[in-house]
Motif scaffolding. Structure first.
Motif, PDB file in Angstrom:
ATOM      1  N   ARG A 206       1.000  -1.388  -0.065  1.00 41.85           N
ATOM      2  CA  ARG A 206       0.095  -0.047  -0.019  1.00 41.85           C
ATOM      3  C   ARG A 206       0.978   1.231   0.040  1.00 41.85           C
TER       4      ARG A 206
ATOM      5  N   GLY B  32       0.673   3.976  -2.867  1.00 44.54           N
ATOM      6  CA  GLY B  32       0.549   5.380  -2.398  1.00 44.54           C
ATOM      7  C   GLY B  32       1.478   6.531  -3.029  1.00 44.54           C
TER       8      GLY B  32
ATOM      9  N   ASP C  54       0.817   6.465   7.087  1.00 46.49           N
ATOM     10  CA  ASP C  54       0.393   7.596   6.468  1.00 46.49           C
ATOM     11  C   ASP C  54      -0.397   7.121   5.014  1.00 46.49           C
TER      12      ASP C  54
ATOM     13  N   LEU D 188      -2.227   4.640   4.526  1.00 43.53           N
ATOM     14  CA  LEU D 188      -3.633   3.867   4.828  1.00 43.53           C
ATOM     15  C   LEU D 188      -4.542   4.640   5.432  1.00 43.53           C
ATOM     16  N   SER D 189      -5.684   4.425   4.605  1.00 43.48           N
ATOM     17  CA  SER D 189      -6.802   5.239   4.983  1.00 43.48           C
ATOM     18  C   SER D 189      -7.960   4.368   5.303  1.00 43.48           C
ATOM     19  N   PRO D 190      -8.994   4.767   5.970  1.00 41.67           N
ATOM     20  CA  PRO D 190     -10.211   4.025   6.317  1.00 41.67           C
ATOM     21  C   PRO D 190     -10.714   3.100   5.336  1.00 41.67           C
TER      22      PRO D 190
ATOM     23  N   ASP E 235      -9.006   0.254   4.039  1.00 37.97           N
ATOM     24  CA  ASP E 235      -7.711  -0.127   3.274  1.00 37.97           C
ATOM     25  C   ASP E 235      -7.513  -1.431   3.936  1.00 37.97           C
TER      26      ASP E 235
END
Ligand code: PLP
Length: 406
Positions: A121, A125, A274, A276-278, A280
Motif C-alpha cells: 500500500r 500510494g 500515512d 493507509l486510509s479507512p 484499506d
C-alpha cells in the motif's frame, strides 16, 4: 476426565476433525504454572508453552482474573465503535517497539499479512505500483495464509498451494554479502525473522542486519521484522531484533503477546501508516476487549520484572545446554538460541529425543528435522531449567541407545 474418555476424545477427532496435525498421545485437561496435567493426572514440565504462546505459564492467577472479569463485563464490540483498551495497548506497543502506529489482529500470520499489505500500500500510494517484490530468507516461516505462505521458505508448505503471491525472492541469511544483488528498486519490502524459529532456531547476525540496512538505504525497500516468535520479550529484549540493532519499518507480533488469548499486532512507522486510509484493511475480531485485556496484563507482568527474570534464567539455560552438548559431543552438533528460544541441533533426527523427553514428562518439540526446540513460558526458573536439562540428558542417552540397538 478418565482414561476411557481419552479414547473417546481421540476417536471423536479421528472421525470428525480435519486430520492435519500429528498429535502425541496425550489429552491435556488442566494447567498449573510450568506444568500441564493430562486426563490421568500425570504432570508434564512444559518447555514449549504451546509453541511460544503461554508466556505466563498456565492458569496464571492474575491473567485468569483479568480475562474472567473482562468476560463478565464486555468481550467484543467490533471495530465500528471505540472501547477503552485498544488505545492503551497501542500506546504500550509503540513505546516498547519505538515505532508509531498499531494494527491489532488475531494471529501471527495475520500480523505478517498486514505488514505485507501495508508495504504494498505504501508503494502504491507513492505511485510506484510496479514495486511489488518481497525479499524473504531461506529457512523462514511466516505463517499459513496466502501472503505469509508466499514468503515462507519450505517448499513443502508452499508448493501444493501455488500459484502464490508472485515476485518473492529468497536470500541466504548465512551469506549477507549476496543480499545486495537481490534487493533492488522493485523491492517493496524485506521480511526477516530476527531469530528464525520454525527454521531451526537461527539468530540472525549483525552482518546480515548491516546488509539489510544497507539495502534499504540504497533502494528504499521497507524492512519487516517478523517478531511473532522472537518478540514480546522472549529473547530478553522486547524485540529479538533489538539485540542485534535491527531497525525495522514494520514489526509483526503474536504468540506470547496474548499469553494464550489469540492476539496479533502489526506495528509500523508513521510514513507507512500515512499510506493507509479507512477501509484499506480491517478485521472483525482484532483488538477486541478480551484480547486487549489479556495483552495489557501480559505487558504489565513483562515490564513488572519478568524481562529481568527472562534474561537471568536464559543465561542459566544457555550454560546448562552447553554443558549438555559437551557431555554428548557425538550427538549435539550445536547449541543455538537467544534468551528463552533455545535449541539443540543434533547429528540425527530429533524426534526420538523429543519422544523420549515426552515419555519422561518433559514437553519440547522438533523443528527443522534435527533440532530440539525449547520455548519455555517466561515464568520459568533456574530449578525448572535444571529439571528439564536432567530429562534431556536422559532422553539423549535413551535415543542414542535406541538408535545404536537398531
Ligand atoms: N511468524 C513466525 C516467526 C512464526 O513462528 C509463526 C508461527 O509459528 C507465525 C508467523 C504464524 O503465526 P500463527 O500460527 O499465529 O498464524
Amino acid at each position: 476426565m478418565t482414561a476411557h474418555a481419552t479414547h473417546d476424545v481421540r476417536a471423536l477427532e479421528a472421525e470428525h476433525l480435519l486430520q492435519i496435525y500429528k498429535r502425541l498421545p496425550v489429552v491435556f485437561v488442566r494447567g498449573e504454572g510450568m506444568h500441564l496435567i493430562d486426563d490421568t493426572g500425570r504432570r508434564y514440565l512444559d518447555f514449549l508453552s504451546g509453541i511460544g504462546v503461554a508466556s505466563l505459564g498456565h492458569a496464571h492467577p492474575a491473567l485468569a482474573r483479568a480475562v474472567a472479569e473482562q468476560a463478565s463485563t464486555l468481550i467484543h464490540t467490533s471495530n465500528l465503535y471505540f472501547h477503552p483498551l485498544q488505545g492503551e495497548l497501542a500506546a504500550r506497543l509503540t513505546r516498547l517497539t519505538g515505532l508509531d502506529r498499531v494494527f491489532l489482529c488475531n494471529s501471527g500470520t495475520e500480523a505478517n499479512e498486514a505488514c505485507l499489505k501495508f508495504a504494498r500500500r505504501y508503494w502504491h500510494g507513492r505511485a510506484e505500483t510496479g514495486r511489488t517484490k518481497f525479499v524473504a530468507f531461506r529457512h523462514s516461516f511466516h505463517g499459513r495464509t496466502m501472503g505469509s505462505l508466499s514468503v515462507t521458505w519450505d517448499p513443502h508448505y508452499r508448493e501444493p498451494f501455488a500459484p502464490l503471491v508472485p515476485d518473492v525472492k529468497f536470500a541466504s541469511a548465512a551469506e549477507p554479502w549476496l543480499l545486495d544483488a537481490i534487493v533492488d528498486e522493485d523491492t517493496a519490502a524485506i521480511i526477516i525473522e530476527p531469530v528464525q524459529g520454525e527454521g531451526g532456531v537461527r539468530p540472525i547476525s549483525k552482518e546480515l542486519v548491516a546488509a539489510i540496512h544497507a539495502a534499504r538505504a540504497r533502494t528504499g525497500a521497507l524492512v519487516i521484522a517478523d517478531e511473532v516468535q522472537s518478540g514480546s520479550g522472549r529473547t530478553g529484549a522486547f524485540l529479538g531484533g533489538q539485540l542485534v540493532g535491527l531497525s525495522p519499518d514494520l514489526v509483526a507480533l503474536g504468540k506470547a503477546l496474548g499469553a494464550g488469548v489469540p492476539v496479533g499486532a502489526a506495528v509500523l512507522k508513521q510514513p507507512v501508516a500515512d499510506a493507509l486510509s479507512p477501509g484499506d484493511h480491517g478485521t472483525t475480531y482484532g483488538g477486541n476487549l478480551l484480547a486487549c485485556r489479556a495483552a495489557l496484563l501480559f505487558l504489565d507482568e513483562l515490564e513488572g520484572g519478568l524481562l529481568q527474570s527472562i534474561r537471568r534464567v536464559a543465561s542459566h539455560l544457555a550454560a546448562r545446554l552447553r554443558d549438555l552438548a559437551l557431555k554428548h559431543p557425538d550427538v549435539v552438533k550445536e547449541v543455538r538460541g537467544a534468551g528463552l528460544i533455545a535449541a539443540l541441533d543434533l547429528a540425527f533426527d530429533a524426534q526420538p529425543v523429543v519422544t523420549a523427553a515426552f515419555e519422561r514428562g518433559l514437553l519440547v518439540n522438533r523443528t527443522a528435522t534435527t533440532v530440539v526446540r525449547l520455548l519455555p513460558p517466561f515464568i520459568v526458573t533456574e530449578a525448572d531449567v535444571d529439571e528439564a536439562v536432567t530429562v534431556l540428558d536422559a532422553a539423549l542417552d535413551a535415543a542414542t541407545a535406541r538408535g545404536a540397538s537398531r
